[in-house]
Design an enzyme around this catalytic site. Sequence first.
Site, PDB file in Angstrom:
ATOM      1  N   GLY A  73      -3.226  -8.948  -0.138  1.00  0.00           N
ATOM      2  CA  GLY A  73      -2.763  -7.610  -0.466  1.00  0.00           C
ATOM      3  C   GLY A  73      -3.934  -6.646  -0.439  1.00  0.00           C
ATOM      4  N   CYS A  74      -3.680  -5.397  -0.054  1.00  0.00           N
ATOM      5  CA  CYS A  74      -4.792  -4.438   0.062  1.00  0.00           C
ATOM      6  C   CYS A  74      -5.344  -4.088  -1.322  1.00  0.00           C
ATOM      7  CB  CYS A  74      -4.359  -3.198   0.831  1.00  0.00           C
ATOM      8  SG  CYS A  74      -2.871  -2.394   0.224  1.00  0.00           S
ATOM      9  N   ASN A  75      -4.472  -3.918  -2.296  1.00  0.00           N
ATOM     10  CA  ASN A  75      -4.947  -3.680  -3.658  1.00  0.00           C
ATOM     11  C   ASN A  75      -5.666  -4.915  -4.191  1.00  0.00           C
ATOM     12  OD1 ASN A  75      -3.642  -1.142  -3.712  1.00  0.00           O
ATOM     13  ND2 ASN A  75      -1.734  -2.067  -4.360  1.00  0.00           N
TER      14      ASN A  75
END
Lengths: 342, 342, 342, 342
Positions: free
Chosen positions: B148-150
């Site tokens: 996930g980017c976060n």
Amino acid sequence: MTHNIAILGASGYTGAELIRLIATHPSMTIVALSADRKAGMAMADVFPHLRHLSLPILQKIDDIDFSCVDLVFCALPHVTSQAVISNLPADMKIVDLSADFRLRDPDDYKKWYGKPHAATDLQSEAVYGLTEFYRDQITSARLVAGTGCNAATGQYALRPLIKAGAIDLDNIIIDLKTGVSGAGRSLKENLLHAELSEGAHAYSVGGVHRHLAEFDQEFSAIAGREIKVQFTPHLLPANRGILATVYVQGDAEKIYQTLSDAYANEVFIEVLPFGQHPSTRHVRGSNFCHIGAVADRIEGRAVVIAALDNLTKGSSGQALQNANLMLNLDETMGLMMVPVFP
Amino acid sequence: MTHNIAILGASGYTGAELIRLIATHPSMTIVALSADRKAGMAMADVFPHLRHLSLPILQKIDDIDFSCVDLVFCALPHVTSQAVISNLPADMKIVDLSADFRLRDPDDYKKWYGKPHAATDLQSEAVYGLTEFYRDQITSARLVAGTGCNAATGQYALRPLIKAGAIDLDNIIIDLKTGVSGAGRSLKENLLHAELSEGAHAYSVGGVHRHLAEFDQEFSAIAGREIKVQFTPHLLPANRGILATVYVQGDAEKIYQTLSDAYANEVFIEVLPFGQHPSTRHVRGSNFCHIGAVADRIEGRAVVIAALDNLTKGSSGQALQNANLMLNLDETMGLMMVPVFP
Amino acid sequence: MTHNIAILGASGYTGAELIRLIATHPSMTIVALSADRKAGMAMADVFPHLRHLSLPILQKIDDIDFSCVDLVFCALPHVTSQAVISNLPADMKIVDLSADFRLRDPDDYKKWYGKPHAATDLQSEAVYGLTEFYRDQITSARLVAGTGCNAATGQYALRPLIKAGAIDLDNIIIDLKTGVSGAGRSLKENLLHAELSEGAHAYSVGGVHRHLAEFDQEFSAIAGREIKVQFTPHLLPANRGILATVYVQGDAEKIYQTLSDAYANEVFIEVLPFGQHPSTRHVRGSNFCHIGAVADRIEGRAVVIAALDNLTKGSSGQALQNANLMLNLDETMGLMMVPVFP
Amino acid sequence: MTHNIAILGASGYTGAELIRLIATHPSMTIVALSADRKAGMAMADVFPHLRHLSLPILQKIDDIDFSCVDLVFCALPHVTSQAVISNLPADMKIVDLSADFRLRDPDDYKKWYGKPHAATDLQSEAVYGLTEFYRDQITSARLVAGTGCNAATGQYALRPLIKAGAIDLDNIIIDLKTGVSGAGRSLKENLLHAELSEGAHAYSVGGVHRHLAEFDQEFSAIAGREIKVQFTPHLLPANRGILATVYVQGDAEKIYQTLSDAYANEVFIEVLPFGQHPSTRHVRGSNFCHIGAVADRIEGRAVVIAALDNLTKGSSGQALQNANLMLNLDETMGLMMVPVFP
């Protein structure tokens, strides 16, 4: 083999954009960077997005050893540029990004920039840097004058049409929208976020924008007679990008065909299918210029729209394209990055 | 020699970003692009910024001939991704950008994503794609699960600190600000310009964001015991960029030193000098992650801030970095573009 | 009957916001406006959005006849404010929007603002202007000190919780996001559109932001012992709006109930239903503050989020609310405008 | 005494803007709100910025009791509007904000909107709602048709000039820039933040935008002969605001004087001093329209620029101004709010 590059005026946006492009250029190495007021600083402190690069410390111009430099990009303000370039080694290859060498006629320079030109010999030597139209001269030039970013956008839309006689030369209106980075990193109230975001306004209305001098010079030269266009720039709440909406009179299909033919072999100029038109966001961060032509409901009228990134194709990308030619490198070297969207 | 690449789900933002990066990659060639609902269309009509590239027409996945494909990037929604990857040739190298293979425990997957995993064998085979921490496994993997980017942003700030025992493991708060492109090109009211610009709001407040599953899995594995962090994402009026402001308890200088040591040899992770902190706009469009550590006025407290571009280092750039490893290419190939500022 | 109003420092954003609000106030008339460097100019030339109003010409403060003025809003920079207010008629009602009279302790002032206070008698007379909590004192005050805009936002979220003992006083973190107009109309590089748009960054990290002095003073007074919070402000690419994400330890439902009870009779403070949280864009241009409380997945942790418009409820709206009280007008007069969305 | 108001289509941006304005209107009370798909919901859940207001629950139109309603604002899509208004009580005062009753000629409606008008009797009864030019007819009208927001902006710039014969009627070009809220709250890919921010593009290029039908109808009626203008709208990365840059041929000073005289007594139309020109950000959130005229360097050419807020003066503010007239209230009641800047 690599060419040694110096960038004068590296603390402005066009300087930073040159570094961005040259950092991944396979045949150029940055050996000197100048920024008079910030001399002694590291670029990472001036432009943190360049942090990962190994770059020379910022110097005063006088402290640069030009003996090992192959080509200089000069990204200084006009007037300053004249003075600095006059003092560079006489055989130094130079790409100037200021307005100082765009106009061939000293009187024009005085009229539009308010004071006499102090280096008229250089002015007469300089080649106008609109690559696609001055390619041969640029290749053999010592001093190339980068065009105005608005001036470039309007010319991409109009030069082939004027040359081909495809439009009425006395009814040309350029309504242009530009991002704010074209105004540079200067401290002006009207460039503050709070003054600019969420809105739009025109500026230099009525024919007083200096890039008109380039339109006058170039269009008149092509047509062989004086041409004056109407030109209204607008400031957008966006950082990069110029959109020129050009109102012309002529046959729309012929206009499209003329543009399409003129740019058929140009890598960076994309003429869209007839009836389509471009958006600035689809050229952002790249050296591409997108052009579209659409017929109006009024017989004999058409709209030509051109979009480019003012910092790339409109200035630093153009400058690098010209430098490639001057150094006998592939013209597209270091310039094929894809636009950044979204 | 070039490697043949297929991108499944090419009509979304991560798909487009993969194309942007691979278009100038010296050792990869895109041979197939899928987009089920837009099959038959040219990419130039889906993403006009890719207009100048020679790209395959969009196809349905079933119409792709995978026999000549060396590696597949799968940029499909989760659940869809499971099904599609299950049907790909058994020896195909795959980098998946969905959430389907990030969690190793099928129960975790069911808990956070609401339905049982339908390809648990693939799930157990998949390597977690945070390159700097799974490099060896990724190099020999067949299936890599993009993070996930976060989740990536938070982990870059915290993994070395947890491993070194430099912070209190029970008092970690991640306050994250993310640009809107992370939500994809989906038609949701809250993603409209008029709903988003000129403001800010939190979402998934209270510990319900799915990227928490990755924090839980990874941080607990490093610490050897269960770790739960607090995590509040906020949506910014910006397209690209994640800024994670991480509140930790520990000695700030030791925290800085731990991060600095951990990333000393990492090309893409820049640890700023002690006391400085990053901005999303200085990593835009690039594969770099900037990290800073600052001591708080309260003894024993510190703030660690990490910034990256969600579409590049947070997903498609990470995916390409992993693909380079899987194909025994230089890990940085095609990824050294400089951030685009301003 | 109308009250005659003077606004000192009318060429800044808080001055302009005061004019916006007072222009439609049924019981106030602007009789004097000052702006030293712009003395002699019409407001329409300084702020064209005020063009339709009949307003006094900008004057130097010394040229203002205060004999017919009932109340002065002082929207000058700190330090300047001290000097100017010291010279105003001794019985003049004054609402000061600067930082000069927010802190009651001269030592605190010196510590946070770097030089001794030059009007300590006025400092001890001034009432802290957070209307909902100092209403009675404000009503009878001669000099009211407007709060910091960030300080107001954090206090709306936290004061009732500290007073009720609903949260752990040693674990309070305020992660705040603010629009750029809070920084005023000053010419600073970091406030340029090109530097700010499309991104986010923290500033004054580590406990050095001056609004912490107000948190320290107010929270410690409520609790009867020293309280220090952690506070990290971030700059948003937006003009108006503050979002304070406050991390607290305590029972979320009790927290919600405490807030809901505390503000039950407040016109401008809206506590959202439990579990919901606010957005800055839903208070833009208004005097409302929206507050939400959400339980975290970790037992005993909660997030309280408050949103207001920094120029309205955070400064000029608050100032007008206080002036209404000081002039025995209805507290809400001229302040019921609905937020402007989108 | 108060007038009871119903708003049909209250879940869109123009509906919300009507509520914003009427909420503080001293002589109107909202008694019914419709939104078919959101019937049963509270407005606070549809538009949280209206949270503090006491508003009726959203209903289906058929469930509204119109017997106690004095005036209906109809903010529905065109086509729907025809059907709904046909079924309202025959003596109900109605301000329609859709396109359904703007065109007087059924053939024009069919040509521009693609299907026959289904309520031609209402169409012939309706009065065109450009207040300053149809004031008397509006005052006695039962059904008023709100104008297109782009159409209003262009007409404010041009109507007096056409009437006075101050410009060449065959060479009028309107280059218009509009914020995105004019497109409504609809889920379209091109309205997403990620597609719109940081750029600009034209749309409906070549004379196909439906607001041209209004220009054709109105300008031809004024001139007494057919007039066709060129019109290119552009979408801005901003929520509110329209800027119309109008290129005309005529004497600039006469043009300025004509505009200045025409609007001398109009409260909401501000003609700027000769040579100045407006910005959308200086009318944001207000009912004002700013107009400027500038001479071009080419003899006989001029630029007229008009700016207004599309949601206020361009639609809901205009609607309220008309409703005030229809209810014999002061025309400016509830509309004097000052623009919100920055």
